[in-house]
Motif scaffolding. Structure first.
Motif, PDB file in Angstrom:
ATOM      1  N   GLU A 176      12.955  69.252 -90.961  1.00 50.52           N
ATOM      2  CA  GLU A 176      13.991  67.915 -91.354  1.00 50.52           C
ATOM      3  C   GLU A 176      15.560  68.379 -91.364  1.00 50.52           C
ATOM      4  O   GLU A 176      16.689  67.691 -90.842  1.00 50.52           O
ATOM      5  CB  GLU A 176      13.832  67.813 -92.740  1.00 50.52           C
ATOM      6  CG  GLU A 176      14.096  66.443 -93.364  1.00 50.52           C
ATOM      7  CD  GLU A 176      13.649  65.155 -92.728  1.00 50.52           C
ATOM      8  OE1 GLU A 176      14.138  64.062 -93.269  1.00 50.52           O
ATOM      9  OE2 GLU A 176      12.335  65.409 -92.392  1.00 50.52           O
ATOM     10  N   ARG A 193      18.408  66.951 -88.547  1.00 54.26           N
ATOM     11  CA  ARG A 193      19.425  66.188 -89.336  1.00 54.26           C
ATOM     12  C   ARG A 193      20.688  66.750 -88.542  1.00 54.26           C
ATOM     13  O   ARG A 193      21.601  65.928 -88.019  1.00 54.26           O
ATOM     14  CB  ARG A 193      19.409  66.074 -90.703  1.00 54.26           C
ATOM     15  CG  ARG A 193      18.438  65.188 -91.517  1.00 54.26           C
ATOM     16  CD  ARG A 193      19.117  65.235 -92.764  1.00 54.26           C
ATOM     17  NE  ARG A 193      19.343  66.517 -93.521  1.00 54.26           N
ATOM     18  CZ  ARG A 193      18.230  67.166 -94.266  1.00 54.26           C
ATOM     19  NH1 ARG A 193      17.139  66.435 -94.413  1.00 54.26           N
ATOM     20  NH2 ARG A 193      18.688  67.974 -95.054  1.00 54.26           N
ATOM     21  N   ARG A 241      23.433  64.994 -85.864  1.00 52.76           N
ATOM     22  CA  ARG A 241      24.809  64.682 -86.087  1.00 52.76           C
ATOM     23  C   ARG A 241      25.530  65.374 -84.869  1.00 52.76           C
ATOM     24  O   ARG A 241      26.668  64.909 -84.662  1.00 52.76           O
ATOM     25  CB  ARG A 241      25.115  65.484 -87.526  1.00 52.76           C
ATOM     26  CG  ARG A 241      26.452  65.270 -87.946  1.00 52.76           C
ATOM     27  CD  ARG A 241      26.768  66.137 -89.281  1.00 52.76           C
ATOM     28  NE  ARG A 241      25.590  65.857 -90.319  1.00 52.76           N
ATOM     29  CZ  ARG A 241      25.325  66.395 -91.393  1.00 52.76           C
ATOM     30  NH1 ARG A 241      25.854  67.576 -91.535  1.00 52.76           N
ATOM     31  NH2 ARG A 241      24.557  66.071 -92.296  1.00 52.76           N
ATOM     32  N   PHE A 280      14.097  60.032 -88.465  1.00 51.24           N
ATOM     33  CA  PHE A 280      15.575  60.163 -88.774  1.00 51.24           C
ATOM     34  C   PHE A 280      16.218  58.891 -88.383  1.00 51.24           C
ATOM     35  O   PHE A 280      16.880  58.359 -87.575  1.00 51.24           O
ATOM     36  CB  PHE A 280      16.145  61.280 -87.985  1.00 51.24           C
ATOM     37  CG  PHE A 280      15.460  62.736 -88.174  1.00 51.24           C
ATOM     38  CD1 PHE A 280      15.822  63.327 -89.227  1.00 51.24           C
ATOM     39  CD2 PHE A 280      14.363  62.977 -87.161  1.00 51.24           C
ATOM     40  CE1 PHE A 280      15.215  64.660 -89.310  1.00 51.24           C
ATOM     41  CE2 PHE A 280      13.763  64.218 -87.339  1.00 51.24           C
ATOM     42  CZ  PHE A 280      14.109  65.170 -88.304  1.00 51.24           C
ATOM     43  N   THR A 321      19.241  57.782 -89.218  1.00 48.57           N
ATOM     44  CA  THR A 321      20.546  58.037 -88.940  1.00 48.57           C
ATOM     45  C   THR A 321      20.839  58.014 -87.400  1.00 48.57           C
ATOM     46  O   THR A 321      21.836  57.976 -86.723  1.00 48.57           O
ATOM     47  CB  THR A 321      21.289  59.290 -89.566  1.00 48.57           C
ATOM     48  OG1 THR A 321      20.115  60.426 -89.045  1.00 48.57           O
ATOM     49  CG2 THR A 321      21.340  58.911 -90.985  1.00 48.57           C
TER      50      THR A 321
END
Length: 394
Positions: free
Chosen positions: A131, A135, A139, A159, A161
């Motif tokens: 995880e 992330r 990013r 995810f 995002t």
């Protein structure tokens, strides 16, 4: 915007080399788009070393290759990136193929570059990436390429995002090397192939892929029991090996051959076929079957079979049905693990040759419009240009 000259680095996986002398869908994609990308951009390819290829070379097409050992592969690549940066060169875009877990290492070596990762299977699922690393990687990325909408959705599901960064870029085929079966120049090759495999006078079901349970050739063999009962001249040609150029037999491969014994010469195994011979090998078939049992990202063989003008039977697994539309350019099976479902589809095409030809021609027209390597290269250019724009906006 996409026509502006870029300095690109393409980082292949550590599995197989580029050019794709030993096969591999990722390697085939890279090899296919390179001639188009290199016309406009400076391109460096990082991949594993191979005894048949030099560790470093620059081709006539102005593509530079850097080949490093498989052992500790990402560390070797990162070191090469650092050396390039120290020498004063910065890549505009670094494209990491199917290894999101390596992105942060490469980003550290070339921090000024924009980064794209392409996903050719579920590399962002649990068990593949944590995880936290997932992330951080998302990013750090400017764009995320998926080879199907299905794969893109698996990323976003875990995810959310990533949603604004994910773009589907479908694969492609070299249409100059895949001759449709109905063209006159294909007929002599077709006849010679069938003679070499002992399939003269047969109606041939073709399977091309790894001999793995997830690919389902055992299901096709079981389907052939009924097909052969009802179509006396039917036969099955199974093209492929356990793992690309590895022709050794594991337990599954041995079971396949045992299951085929009762069919006599009506089931043939070719073993590994070199990538440069695959286009002509498709000409041996009358019907192509992709029997994916797992959630297939989107198998490369669909583009190849359609390029050869064969009617395609595939399973509604993963991304397969995104390009094969039932009754339009192929047949899609929902009951993917049921031999009867495959038998029904194969028998339908053998008994309705006009429909089989219509589907084959529709498939060829579909890839001509959308899935030549020139199309994939253009889609990649747009993706790279989008990554650069995003970085500037930030």
């Amino acid at each position: 915007m996409a026509s502006k000259r870029m300095n690109l680095a393409l980082i292949c996986t550590e599995r197989l080399p580029v050019p794709p002398i030993r096969g591999g869908a990722i390697q085939i994609l890279i090899g296919g788009v390179l001639p188009y990308l290199a016309k406009k951009h400076r391109v460096t390819v990082y991949c594993i070393s191979d005894p048949a290829l030099p560790d470093r070379e620059k081709t006539a097409e102005n593509v530079e290759y850097v080949r490093v050992p498989r052992e500790r592969y990402p560390y070797h690549v990162a070191a090469e990136l650092e050396e390039v940066r120290k020498a004063g060169t910065i890549y505009d875009v670094v494209h990491v193929f199917n290894r999101p877990g390596h992105v942060l290492m490469y980003k550290s070596a070339m921090p000024e570059s924009r980064f794209v990762v392409s996903l050719h299977n579920e590399m962002f699922r649990e068990g593949k990436i944590t995880e936290e690393l997932g992330r951080l990687t998302i990013r750090a990325l400017d764009k995320i390429m998926s080879i199907s909408d299905y794969i893109g959705q698996t990323i976003v599901d875990r995810f959310p995002t990533a949603a604004g960064k994910v773009r589907t870029v479908y694969s492609a085929v070299d249409l100059s090397r895949y001759t449709p079966v109905w063209e006159e120049r294909a007929q002599a090759v077709r006849a010679e192939l069938r003679k070499s495999y002992g399939l003269e006078g047969k109606r041939v079901v073709l399977f091309v892929g790894r001999l793995s349970a997830v690919k389902g050739p055992d299901v096709v063999i079981r389907a052939m029991e009924r097909v052969c009962r009802e179509i006396p001249d039917a036969a099955l040609l199974i093209v492929g090996s356990k793992w690309f150029s590895d022709d050794s037999l594991d337990e599954y491969g041995e079971r396949l051959r045992e299951a085929a014994e009762s069919f006599g010469d009506r089931i043939r195994f070719t073993g590994f076929v070199a990538p440069n011979r695959l286009p002509e090998t498709f000409l041996a078939g009358d019907v192509f079957v992709c029997s994916s049992q797992w959630q297939e990202p989107l198998a490369q063989v669909h583009y190849e079979a359609m390029g050869a003008g064969l009617p395609v039977v595939t399973t509604n697994r993963g991304g397969n049905a995104e390009i094969v539309r039932h009754g339009v350019n192929g047949l899609v099976i929902d009951d993917y693990d049921d031999p009867e479902a495959f038998a029904n589809a194969i028998l339908h095409l053998f008994r309705h040759p006009e429909e089989a030809e219509r589907l084959g021609r529709a498939g060829r027209a579909f890839v001509e419009r959308n899935h030549g390597f020139e199309h994939a290269a253009r889609r990649l250019e747009l993706l790279y240009a989008g990554a650069r724009v995003r970085k500037k906006l930030e």
